[in-house]
Motif scaffolding. Structure first.
Motif, PDB file in Angstrom:
ATOM      1  N   ALA A 290      -4.725   7.630  11.382  1.00  0.00           N
ATOM      2  CA  ALA A 290      -4.961   8.920  10.733  1.00  0.00           C
ATOM      3  C   ALA A 290      -6.240   8.898   9.911  1.00  0.00           C
ATOM      4  CB  ALA A 290      -3.772   9.288   9.851  1.00  0.00           C
ATOM      5  N   ALA A 291      -6.461   7.819   9.173  1.00  0.00           N
ATOM      6  CA  ALA A 291      -7.654   7.724   8.334  1.00  0.00           C
ATOM      7  C   ALA A 291      -8.911   7.593   9.172  1.00  0.00           C
ATOM      8  CB  ALA A 291      -7.533   6.539   7.385  1.00  0.00           C
ATOM      9  N   ARG A 292      -8.847   6.742  10.188  1.00  0.00           N
ATOM     10  CA  ARG A 292     -10.027   6.466  11.005  1.00  0.00           C
ATOM     11  C   ARG A 292     -10.422   7.648  11.883  1.00  0.00           C
ATOM     12  NH1 ARG A 292      -7.881   2.803  13.323  1.00  0.00           N
ATOM     13  NH2 ARG A 292      -7.462   3.688  15.382  1.00  0.00           N
ATOM     14  N   VAL A 293      -9.414   8.296  12.491  1.00  0.00           N
ATOM     15  CA  VAL A 293      -9.695   9.378  13.439  1.00  0.00           C
ATOM     16  C   VAL A 293      -9.963  10.695  12.738  1.00  0.00           C
ATOM     17  CG1 VAL A 293      -8.739  10.755  15.324  1.00  0.00           C
ATOM     18  CG2 VAL A 293      -8.387   8.272  15.283  1.00  0.00           C
ATOM     19  N   PHE A 294      -9.142  11.010  11.720  1.00  0.00           N
ATOM     20  CA  PHE A 294      -9.234  12.336  11.100  1.00  0.00           C
ATOM     21  C   PHE A 294      -9.953  12.320   9.750  1.00  0.00           C
ATOM     22  CE2 PHE A 294      -5.553  12.731  13.942  1.00  0.00           C
ATOM     23  CZ  PHE A 294      -5.878  13.888  14.613  1.00  0.00           C
ATOM     24  N   HIS A 295      -9.380  11.629   8.784  1.00  0.00           N
ATOM     25  CA  HIS A 295      -9.813  11.839   7.399  1.00  0.00           C
ATOM     26  C   HIS A 295     -11.246  11.390   7.123  1.00  0.00           C
ATOM     27  CE1 HIS A 295      -5.905  13.234   5.979  1.00  0.00           C
ATOM     28  NE2 HIS A 295      -5.376  12.306   6.749  1.00  0.00           N
ATOM     29  N   ALA A 296     -11.593  10.184   7.512  1.00  0.00           N
ATOM     30  CA  ALA A 296     -12.951   9.701   7.200  1.00  0.00           C
ATOM     31  C   ALA A 296     -14.029  10.582   7.830  1.00  0.00           C
ATOM     32  CB  ALA A 296     -13.102   8.243   7.639  1.00  0.00           C
ATOM     33  N   PRO A 297     -13.956  10.918   9.120  1.00  0.00           N
ATOM     34  CA  PRO A 297     -15.002  11.784   9.690  1.00  0.00           C
ATOM     35  C   PRO A 297     -15.033  13.177   9.084  1.00  0.00           C
ATOM     36  CG  PRO A 297     -13.801  10.657  11.434  1.00  0.00           C
ATOM     37  CD  PRO A 297     -13.042  10.424  10.166  1.00  0.00           C
ATOM     38  N   LEU A 298     -13.852  13.742   8.797  1.00  0.00           N
ATOM     39  CA  LEU A 298     -13.822  15.110   8.275  1.00  0.00           C
ATOM     40  C   LEU A 298     -14.311  15.172   6.833  1.00  0.00           C
ATOM     41  CD1 LEU A 298     -10.437  16.375   9.795  1.00  0.00           C
ATOM     42  CD2 LEU A 298     -12.772  16.726  10.657  1.00  0.00           C
ATOM     43  N   ILE A 299     -13.918  14.200   6.022  1.00  0.00           N
ATOM     44  CA  ILE A 299     -14.403  14.161   4.633  1.00  0.00           C
ATOM     45  C   ILE A 299     -15.923  14.025   4.620  1.00  0.00           C
ATOM     46  CG2 ILE A 299     -14.432  12.785   2.515  1.00  0.00           C
ATOM     47  CD1 ILE A 299     -11.481  12.025   3.209  1.00  0.00           C
ATOM     48  N   SER A 300     -16.436  13.121   5.442  1.00  0.00           N
ATOM     49  CA  SER A 300     -17.887  12.885   5.448  1.00  0.00           C
ATOM     50  C   SER A 300     -18.654  14.058   6.026  1.00  0.00           C
ATOM     51  CB  SER A 300     -18.207  11.623   6.253  1.00  0.00           C
ATOM     52  OG  SER A 300     -17.900  11.799   7.618  1.00  0.00           O
TER      53      SER A 300
ATOM     54  N   ASN B  41      -4.110  19.808   9.310  1.00  0.00           N
ATOM     55  CA  ASN B  41      -5.288  20.165  10.103  1.00  0.00           C
ATOM     56  C   ASN B  41      -4.977  21.143  11.230  1.00  0.00           C
ATOM     57  OD1 ASN B  41      -3.904  17.712  11.158  1.00  0.00           O
ATOM     58  ND2 ASN B  41      -5.329  17.960  12.861  1.00  0.00           N
ATOM     59  N   ARG B  42      -3.733  21.174  11.719  1.00  0.00           N
ATOM     60  CA  ARG B  42      -3.443  22.025  12.876  1.00  0.00           C
ATOM     61  C   ARG B  42      -3.329  23.511  12.526  1.00  0.00           C
ATOM     62  NH1 ARG B  42      -3.669  19.476  17.362  1.00  0.00           N
ATOM     63  NH2 ARG B  42      -3.440  17.205  17.319  1.00  0.00           N
TER      64      ARG B  42
ATOM     65  N   GLN C 223     -10.053  18.979  19.559  1.00  0.00           N
ATOM     66  CA  GLN C 223     -10.718  18.308  18.446  1.00  0.00           C
ATOM     67  C   GLN C 223     -10.203  16.885  18.225  1.00  0.00           C
ATOM     68  OE1 GLN C 223     -11.661  21.084  14.917  1.00  0.00           O
ATOM     69  NE2 GLN C 223      -9.996  22.143  15.991  1.00  0.00           N
ATOM     70  N   GLU C 224      -8.891  16.693  18.361  1.00  0.00           N
ATOM     71  CA  GLU C 224      -8.336  15.349  18.156  1.00  0.00           C
ATOM     72  C   GLU C 224      -8.944  14.356  19.145  1.00  0.00           C
ATOM     73  OE1 GLU C 224      -4.098  12.888  18.229  1.00  0.00           O
ATOM     74  OE2 GLU C 224      -4.081  15.097  18.265  1.00  0.00           O
ATOM     75  N   GLU C 225      -9.006  14.733  20.408  1.00  0.00           N
ATOM     76  CA  GLU C 225      -9.553  13.830  21.413  1.00  0.00           C
ATOM     77  C   GLU C 225     -11.027  13.549  21.136  1.00  0.00           C
ATOM     78  OE1 GLU C 225      -9.576  11.152  24.310  1.00  0.00           O
ATOM     79  OE2 GLU C 225      -7.796  12.208  23.537  1.00  0.00           O
ATOM     80  N   ALA C 226     -11.767  14.567  20.709  1.00  0.00           N
ATOM     81  CA  ALA C 226     -13.179  14.361  20.387  1.00  0.00           C
ATOM     82  C   ALA C 226     -13.347  13.381  19.226  1.00  0.00           C
ATOM     83  CB  ALA C 226     -13.841  15.698  20.055  1.00  0.00           C
ATOM     84  N   LEU C 227     -12.501  13.508  18.220  1.00  0.00           N
ATOM     85  CA  LEU C 227     -12.556  12.594  17.087  1.00  0.00           C
ATOM     86  C   LEU C 227     -12.190  11.175  17.509  1.00  0.00           C
ATOM     87  CD1 LEU C 227     -10.951  14.925  14.403  1.00  0.00           C
ATOM     88  CD2 LEU C 227     -13.286  14.018  14.331  1.00  0.00           C
ATOM     89  N   LYS C 228     -11.214  11.055  18.395  1.00  0.00           N
ATOM     90  CA  LYS C 228     -10.838   9.727  18.889  1.00  0.00           C
ATOM     91  C   LYS C 228     -11.995   9.076  19.642  1.00  0.00           C
ATOM     92  CE  LYS C 228      -5.831  10.323  19.317  1.00  0.00           C
ATOM     93  NZ  LYS C 228      -4.676  10.437  20.265  1.00  0.00           N
ATOM     94  N   GLN C 229     -12.826   9.895  20.267  1.00  0.00           N
ATOM     95  CA  GLN C 229     -13.979   9.382  21.002  1.00  0.00           C
ATOM     96  C   GLN C 229     -15.176   9.093  20.096  1.00  0.00           C
ATOM     97  OE1 GLN C 229     -13.753   8.480  24.207  1.00  0.00           O
ATOM     98  NE2 GLN C 229     -11.603   9.135  24.063  1.00  0.00           N
TER      99      GLN C 229
ATOM    100  N   ALA D  57     -12.423  30.021  17.306  1.00  0.00           N
ATOM    101  CA  ALA D  57     -12.837  28.625  17.427  1.00  0.00           C
ATOM    102  C   ALA D  57     -12.042  27.766  16.455  1.00  0.00           C
ATOM    103  CB  ALA D  57     -14.328  28.504  17.141  1.00  0.00           C
ATOM    104  N   GLY D  58     -11.607  26.608  16.936  1.00  0.00           N
ATOM    105  CA  GLY D  58     -10.928  25.662  16.058  1.00  0.00           C
ATOM    106  C   GLY D  58     -11.927  24.856  15.254  1.00  0.00           C
ATOM    107  N   ASN D  59     -11.529  24.420  14.060  1.00  0.00           N
ATOM    108  CA  ASN D  59     -12.470  23.677  13.214  1.00  0.00           C
ATOM    109  C   ASN D  59     -11.713  22.958  12.109  1.00  0.00           C
ATOM    110  OD1 ASN D  59     -14.599  22.666  11.800  1.00  0.00           O
ATOM    111  ND2 ASN D  59     -15.382  24.630  11.095  1.00  0.00           N
TER     112      ASN D  59
END
Length: 380
Positions: A22-32, A130-131, A266-272, A316-318
């Motif tokens: 959760a932190a690696r995929v979602f929180h860190a990229p979104l916070i930054s 986030n959803r 968006q989830e898959e994009a973040l995972k990538q 658009a989702g964001n």
């Protein structure tokens, strides 16, 4: 004077506790990705992983370094569910604003305790949802607002995947807050509460269907809105054994229906490894989940009403919008965060009463009282 000429608030320093999925995929990229937030510290013993992904971010092994740092404004907790209460309680007592990943905690009593503590401390306490910013959910909200469906009588919200192998992770173990109901249930319940408010009652069935599963990996919940919305029924369903899924949304009203297929990308994009930024969204916020609207209309020159089928381009989702709204609130630019205290309490109550429903095999009214396990510090 132009708005751009006014002094801009300093970015809020954020500490992220945990560096799992959760932190690696979602929180860190979104916070930054939000200009008003600065990812200051990550609490983790995975120093090598943090250094590789975020070389400019301080990595500390212990939460006390964050709690005792006066420069930290906001603490984001992305750890296993059973640890949310203890970590959030300590952060609030240290004078920090707090975001916890969903679910809020593993018991209603723990959530109530944290909400009361946040009010006493005068600090923000909220949950990551986030959803709310999935493209299909935003599109559905737009359709409902437009009134094309008339009075809505039935909502089917499915979140199905095909994951036949039981992975080795804490969510699949017999631990407090594990299982699919506490994983995807908070998302689907929160979306229902955003759309229609609190229901009158809940009926839940859960099952362990995969070979080797020790916690629920399938659930089917029905929310009953007897006193509001004309008796509306909202069906929430999730499974890990659906190889060819049906609609993500199927919503029916007196004047038409809306359907949408597929999950937000968006989830898959973040995972990538994608790292979106609020000031350079580009194609990130592109709507990739158009829906279909079937509406009953009276066309000119036609004696009987006809069903008109049309594609809905939608919204658009964001996911960045969650942290952007949170930042605006903390900087005094928005009256409240997107996830309110009342919504947090309602979702946790539904999770708890849903468990009671599954155990007893009956509808459970939200006006009922239930025996609530006390938070750890209050147990004798």
């Amino acid at each position: 004077m132009k708005t751009s000429d006014l002094p801009q608030p300093l970015p809020l320093a954020v500490a992220l506790i945990g560096y799992g999925g959760a932190a690696r995929v979602f929180h860190a990229p979104l916070i930054s990705g939000v200009p008003g937030l600065h990812l200051h510290s990550i609490v983790s013993r995975q120093h090598a992983a943090v250094a590789q992904d975020w070389p400019q971010v301080r990595c500390v092994p212990d939460v006390d370094a964050v709690y005792q740092d006066p420069s930290i404004d906001l603490v984001v907790i992305a750890t296993p569910n059973a640890s949310h209460f203890e970590l959030a309680q300590a952060a609030l007592k240290a004078g920090k604003h707090v975001v916890v990943d969903k679910p809020c905690t593993v018991t209603l009593a723990e959530t109530q305790c944290l909400l009361a503590l946040a009010q006493t401390q005068g600090k923000l306490f909220t949950v990551f949802q986030n959803r709310r910013f999935d493209s299909d959910f935003l599109t559905l909200q737009q359709v409902l607002k437009g009134g094309a469906l008339g009075r809505v009588v039935e909502v089917n919200s499915h979140f199905d995947r095909y994951r036949p192998q039981v992975p080795v992770r804490w969510r699949e173990q017999a631990l407090p807050g594990a299982g699919l109901w506490f994983d995807l249930g908070p998302h689907l319940l929160d979306q229902a509460v955003v759309l229609f408010g609190a229901p009158d009652a809940i009926l839940l069935d859960c099952a362990n269907l995969r070979t080797g599963a020790v916690v629920n990996d399938w659930f089917h919940a029905v929310l009953r809105y007897t006193r509001s919305h004309g008796g509306l029924r909202v069906v929430l369903h999730a499974s890990t054994l659906v190889a060819d899924g049906g609609p993500r949304w199927a919503v029916h009203g007196e004047r038409g229906s809306f359907t949408s297929y597929g999950l937000d990308g968006q989830e898959e994009a973040l995972k990538q490894g994608a790292r979106p930024h609020w000031q350079a969204l580009g194609d990130w916020a592109e709507n990739k989940n158009p829906g279909q609207l079937l509406s009953v209309q009276q066309l000119p020159g036609v004696s009987e009403p006809v069903v008109v089928r049309q594609q809905v381009a939608g919204c658009a989702g964001n996911y960045l919008a969650y942290y952007n709204q949170l930042c605006d609130h903390l900087q005094g630019l928005a009256p409240q965060p997107c996830v309110t205290t009342h919504q947090i309490h309602t979702v946790m109550k539904l999770l708890t009463f849903g468990e009671q429903s599954a155990q007893q095999g009956r509808w459970v009214s939200l006006t009922e009282s239930c025996s609530l396990p006390q938070p750890a510090e209050q147990r004798a």
